[in-house]
Design a protein around this motif. Structure first.
Motif, PDB file in Angstrom:
ATOM      1  N   ASP A  60       7.059  -1.006  58.315  1.00 29.48           N
ATOM      2  CA  ASP A  60       5.970  -0.117  58.291  1.00 29.48           C
ATOM      3  C   ASP A  60       5.002  -0.983  59.305  1.00 29.48           C
ATOM      4  O   ASP A  60       5.410  -2.166  59.823  1.00 29.48           O
ATOM      5  CB  ASP A  60       4.770  -0.768  56.906  1.00 29.48           C
ATOM      6  CG  ASP A  60       4.498  -1.822  56.524  1.00 29.48           C
ATOM      7  OD1 ASP A  60       4.785  -2.759  57.375  1.00 29.48           O
ATOM      8  OD2 ASP A  60       4.102  -2.048  55.009  1.00 29.48           O
ATOM      9  N   GLY A  61       3.236  -0.606  59.697  1.00 31.65           N
ATOM     10  CA  GLY A  61       2.517  -1.833  60.529  1.00 31.65           C
ATOM     11  C   GLY A  61       2.332  -3.142  60.145  1.00 31.65           C
ATOM     12  O   GLY A  61       2.059  -3.886  61.295  1.00 31.65           O
ATOM     13  N   GLY A  62       2.650  -3.596  59.226  1.00 35.63           N
ATOM     14  CA  GLY A  62       2.815  -4.593  59.131  1.00 35.63           C
ATOM     15  C   GLY A  62       3.987  -5.816  59.344  1.00 35.63           C
ATOM     16  O   GLY A  62       3.600  -7.005  59.102  1.00 35.63           O
ATOM     17  N   GLY A  63       4.844  -4.635  59.385  1.00 39.55           N
ATOM     18  CA  GLY A  63       5.784  -6.063  59.480  1.00 39.55           C
ATOM     19  C   GLY A  63       7.130  -6.091  58.278  1.00 39.55           C
ATOM     20  O   GLY A  63       7.072  -6.403  58.574  1.00 39.55           O
ATOM     21  N   SER A  64       6.661  -5.205  56.803  1.00 43.03           N
ATOM     22  CA  SER A  64       7.804  -5.665  56.268  1.00 43.03           C
ATOM     23  C   SER A  64       8.046  -4.278  55.859  1.00 43.03           C
ATOM     24  O   SER A  64       8.037  -3.193  56.266  1.00 43.03           O
ATOM     25  CB  SER A  64       6.444  -5.864  54.640  1.00 43.03           C
ATOM     26  OG  SER A  64       5.481  -4.623  54.884  1.00 43.03           O
ATOM     27  N   ALA A  65       9.413  -4.232  54.858  1.00 42.04           N
ATOM     28  CA  ALA A  65      10.137  -3.258  54.940  1.00 42.04           C
ATOM     29  C   ALA A  65      10.030  -2.316  53.552  1.00 42.04           C
ATOM     30  O   ALA A  65       9.150  -3.064  52.953  1.00 42.04           O
ATOM     31  CB  ALA A  65      11.489  -4.312  53.941  1.00 42.04           C
ATOM     32  N   THR A  66      10.289  -1.690  54.136  1.00 41.18           N
ATOM     33  CA  THR A  66       9.867  -0.262  53.152  1.00 41.18           C
ATOM     34  C   THR A  66      10.843  -0.416  51.661  1.00 41.18           C
ATOM     35  O   THR A  66      11.826  -1.441  51.969  1.00 41.18           O
ATOM     36  CB  THR A  66       9.662   0.639  53.646  1.00 41.18           C
ATOM     37  OG1 THR A  66      10.757   1.544  54.127  1.00 41.18           O
ATOM     38  CG2 THR A  66       9.222   1.295  54.231  1.00 41.18           C
ATOM     39  N   ALA A  67      10.188   0.214  50.482  1.00 37.51           N
ATOM     40  CA  ALA A  67      10.928  -0.632  49.552  1.00 37.51           C
ATOM     41  C   ALA A  67      12.361   0.457  49.305  1.00 37.51           C
ATOM     42  O   ALA A  67      12.219   1.567  49.377  1.00 37.51           O
ATOM     43  CB  ALA A  67       9.809   0.001  47.946  1.00 37.51           C
ATOM     44  N   GLY A  68      13.303  -0.245  48.583  1.00 35.31           N
ATOM     45  CA  GLY A  68      14.624   1.006  48.378  1.00 35.31           C
ATOM     46  C   GLY A  68      15.640   0.656  49.325  1.00 35.31           C
ATOM     47  O   GLY A  68      16.814   0.973  49.563  1.00 35.31           O
ATOM     48  N   GLY A  69      15.298   0.464  50.700  1.00 37.25           N
ATOM     49  CA  GLY A  69      16.062   0.520  51.952  1.00 37.25           C
ATOM     50  C   GLY A  69      15.513  -0.501  53.495  1.00 37.25           C
ATOM     51  O   GLY A  69      14.980  -1.220  52.868  1.00 37.25           O
ATOM     52  N   CYS A  70      16.522   0.212  54.530  1.00 37.57           N
ATOM     53  CA  CYS A  70      15.914  -1.015  55.885  1.00 37.57           C
ATOM     54  C   CYS A  70      16.314  -2.697  55.195  1.00 37.57           C
ATOM     55  O   CYS A  70      15.273  -2.789  55.599  1.00 37.57           O
ATOM     56  CB  CYS A  70      14.817  -0.349  56.155  1.00 37.57           C
ATOM     57  SG  CYS A  70      14.641   1.604  56.751  1.00 37.57           S
ATOM     58  N   GLN A  71      17.082  -2.820  54.911  1.00 41.44           N
ATOM     59  CA  GLN A  71      17.273  -4.329  53.931  1.00 41.44           C
ATOM     60  C   GLN A  71      18.194  -5.143  55.396  1.00 41.44           C
ATOM     61  O   GLN A  71      17.937  -6.254  54.558  1.00 41.44           O
ATOM     62  CB  GLN A  71      17.970  -4.711  52.415  1.00 41.44           C
ATOM     63  CG  GLN A  71      16.549  -4.274  51.910  1.00 41.44           C
ATOM     64  CD  GLN A  71      15.566  -4.674  51.467  1.00 41.44           C
ATOM     65  OE1 GLN A  71      15.202  -6.272  51.095  1.00 41.44           O
ATOM     66  NE2 GLN A  71      14.328  -4.107  52.389  1.00 41.44           N
ATOM     67  N   LEU A  72      18.562  -4.843  55.967  1.00 39.85           N
ATOM     68  CA  LEU A  72      20.125  -4.676  56.709  1.00 39.85           C
ATOM     69  C   LEU A  72      19.757  -4.761  58.296  1.00 39.85           C
ATOM     70  O   LEU A  72      19.524  -3.079  59.069  1.00 39.85           O
ATOM     71  CB  LEU A  72      21.523  -4.406  55.811  1.00 39.85           C
ATOM     72  CG  LEU A  72      22.286  -5.347  56.842  1.00 39.85           C
ATOM     73  CD1 LEU A  72      22.174  -6.763  57.431  1.00 39.85           C
ATOM     74  CD2 LEU A  72      23.766  -4.742  56.406  1.00 39.85           C
ATOM     75  N   ASP A  73      18.957  -5.346  59.344  1.00 44.47           N
ATOM     76  CA  ASP A  73      19.269  -5.196  60.270  1.00 44.47           C
ATOM     77  C   ASP A  73      20.732  -6.301  60.847  1.00 44.47           C
ATOM     78  O   ASP A  73      21.108  -6.978  60.628  1.00 44.47           O
ATOM     79  CB  ASP A  73      18.075  -5.614  60.845  1.00 44.47           C
ATOM     80  CG  ASP A  73      16.420  -5.156  60.742  1.00 44.47           C
ATOM     81  OD1 ASP A  73      17.317  -3.778  60.148  1.00 44.47           O
ATOM     82  OD2 ASP A  73      15.894  -6.081  60.897  1.00 44.47           O
ATOM     83  N   VAL A  74      21.402  -4.584  61.560  1.00 45.25           N
ATOM     84  CA  VAL A  74      22.722  -6.145  62.132  1.00 45.25           C
ATOM     85  C   VAL A  74      23.150  -5.714  63.794  1.00 45.25           C
ATOM     86  O   VAL A  74      22.862  -4.169  63.773  1.00 45.25           O
ATOM     87  CB  VAL A  74      24.165  -5.354  61.105  1.00 45.25           C
ATOM     88  CG1 VAL A  74      23.649  -4.002  61.627  1.00 45.25           C
ATOM     89  CG2 VAL A  74      25.046  -5.826  61.735  1.00 45.25           C
ATOM     90  N   MET A  75      23.530  -6.388  64.879  1.00 47.07           N
ATOM     91  CA  MET A  75      23.916  -6.416  65.829  1.00 47.07           C
ATOM     92  C   MET A  75      25.325  -6.899  65.812  1.00 47.07           C
ATOM     93  O   MET A  75      25.669  -7.354  65.632  1.00 47.07           O
ATOM     94  CB  MET A  75      22.629  -7.595  66.544  1.00 47.07           C
ATOM     95  CG  MET A  75      22.987  -6.652  68.543  1.00 47.07           C
ATOM     96  SD  MET A  75      21.915  -8.017  69.276  1.00 47.07           S
ATOM     97  CE  MET A  75      20.185  -7.041  68.618  1.00 47.07           C
ATOM     98  N   LEU A  76      25.068  -5.406  67.346  1.00 44.87           N
ATOM     99  CA  LEU A  76      27.359  -6.238  67.687  1.00 44.87           C
ATOM    100  C   LEU A  76      27.221  -6.535  69.009  1.00 44.87           C
ATOM    101  O   LEU A  76      26.927  -5.565  69.639  1.00 44.87           O
ATOM    102  CB  LEU A  76      28.579  -4.596  66.995  1.00 44.87           C
ATOM    103  CG  LEU A  76      29.378  -5.281  67.723  1.00 44.87           C
ATOM    104  CD1 LEU A  76      30.663  -5.775  67.236  1.00 44.87           C
ATOM    105  CD2 LEU A  76      30.452  -3.773  68.165  1.00 44.87           C
ATOM    106  N   VAL A  77      27.792  -7.667  69.234  1.00 45.45           N
ATOM    107  CA  VAL A  77      27.606  -8.020  70.661  1.00 45.45           C
ATOM    108  C   VAL A  77      29.501  -8.308  70.599  1.00 45.45           C
ATOM    109  O   VAL A  77      30.140  -9.188  70.100  1.00 45.45           O
ATOM    110  CB  VAL A  77      26.760  -9.646  70.755  1.00 45.45           C
ATOM    111  CG1 VAL A  77      25.102  -8.853  70.356  1.00 45.45           C
ATOM    112  CG2 VAL A  77      27.321 -10.009  69.173  1.00 45.45           C
TER     113      VAL A  77
END
Length: 352
Positions: A60-77
């Motif tokens: 959301d606009g405040g930078g917090s994760a929505t409940a229940g998902g979007c818990q992992l940000d992953v980058m492949l380099v």
């Protein structure tokens, strides 16, 4: 307790001159890795209660994760080397910085993938006022230290013990420690790295407490994105990288507060070839008095650390960032700014 930011690193070997494009074999390997990482992300999101989608979202606009998902940000380099030997020099600090670039919370902790976080963290974060208190510490340049442990045994038995130690109460952990099934991290091979945390006090303290910075201290800690320095990307492979970073915290005026309710546990695994190499070279120097050549990795690491120490003593420390990452911070307006920190010259005696 919050979103995770991770980096998956893939070294590639392309013998000879730097290629303008990947060889068919390496290109296929990257494509397979992309599919594997995406599948792992799908599993993580499903476990967190979200759906599988094309990427990370739900912020959301405040930078917090929505409940229940979007818990992992992953980058492949991936990174191209001209030989398998050179590929041992994995960019450990650059990877820590890239993972931090994905952080979307004020508080963060750069924890190695082989460390388990105690289940008490979730309970502590749910306690009224806990996050606010942590934020006050972190904003005021107080590194909140997370004591680290490891099982006394290696192999599958050690991994089982680590899993239990990460999912027990502090009182149960104290029993494991009393019977020497769980010990201070690297107590036998490198006690200076974590002894300043004061483990006897930790087991008896119901409240957080302050400790002094000591030479070679290298705890994991919770910091704030606005005031925490990045890791110096000059350090690659194994050796002194986190020690140099924690020393920079002291240089930038940080103090250290030990969290009394949360801990980390190392999950044993086989040593990497580069760690074996550096450990062997360090043993030759420190125990046998061998003088290494300038091409030895341990020699290069100690030279880098020496330069860092001189910068701190002179009050001129500069932490080098990867230029590509620095460009991202300049051009991507939604990223927090790179902290503009001013340090103060330290007493040379602190490194003796």
């Amino acid at each position: 307790p919050g979103p995770l930011a991770a980096v998956v690193y893939m070294p590639l070997v392309e013998p000879g001159a730097a290629p303008t494009q990947l060889s068919p074999g390496n290109a296929a390997g990257v494509a397979a890795a992309v599919a594997d990482v995406h599948a792992a992300w799908d599993r993580a999101e499903a476990a967190a209660g979200g759906g599988n989608g094309g990427g990370v979202g739900g912020v959301d606009g405040g930078g917090s994760a929505t409940a229940g998902g979007c818990q992992l940000d992953v980058m492949l380099v991936w990174e191209v080397f001209d030989s398998a030997q050179a590929s041992m020099l994995y960019p450990v600090n650059a990877l820590r910085n890239v993972a931090r670039m994905q952080v979307r919370t004020e508080l963060f902790s750069a924890i190695d993938v082989d460390m388990l976080v105690s289940s008490s963290l979730s309970e502590e974060m749910a306690r009224p006022g806990a996050i606010e208190a942590l934020t006050v510490h972190a904003r005021n340049r107080r590194a909140v230290v997370l004591p680290a442990f490891e099982p006394a045994r290696a192999g599958p038995a050690g991994r089982d013990q680590a899993d239990r130690a990460a999912n027990c109460t502090k009182a149960e952990l104290a029993e494991l420690h009393k019977h020497k099934k769980i010990v201070q991290f690297k107590l036998k091979v490198f006690p200076r790295g974590h002894t300043p945390t004061d483990y006897p006090r930790w087991f008896t303290s119901p409240e957080d407490y302050s400790v002094d910075y000591k030479r070679m201290y290298e705890p994991w800690y919770i910091g704030h994105v606005d005031v925490t320095p990045f890791h110096d990307v000059n350090f690659r492979g194994y050796g002194l990288n986190k020690i140099a970073h924690v020393a920079s915290l002291n240089y930038y005026g940080y103090t250290f507060v030990v969290n009394s309710k949360v801990w980390l546990v190392h999950r044993p695994h086989s040593d990497t070839p580069v760690r074996k190499m550096v450990a062997d070279q360090a043993s030759q120097v420190n125990k046998l008095g061998v003088k290494l050549g300038k091409d030895a990795l341990y020699y290069k690491v100690t030279q880098l650390f020496g330069a860092v120490k001189r910068g701190m003593v002179r009050g001129s420390l500069e932490t080098r960032l990867h230029p590509g990452m620095a460009t991202c911070y300049e051009r991507l307006t939604w990223l927090p700014r790179i902290p503009a920190l001013e340090g103060a010259a330290v007493d040379p005696a602190i490194f003796i």
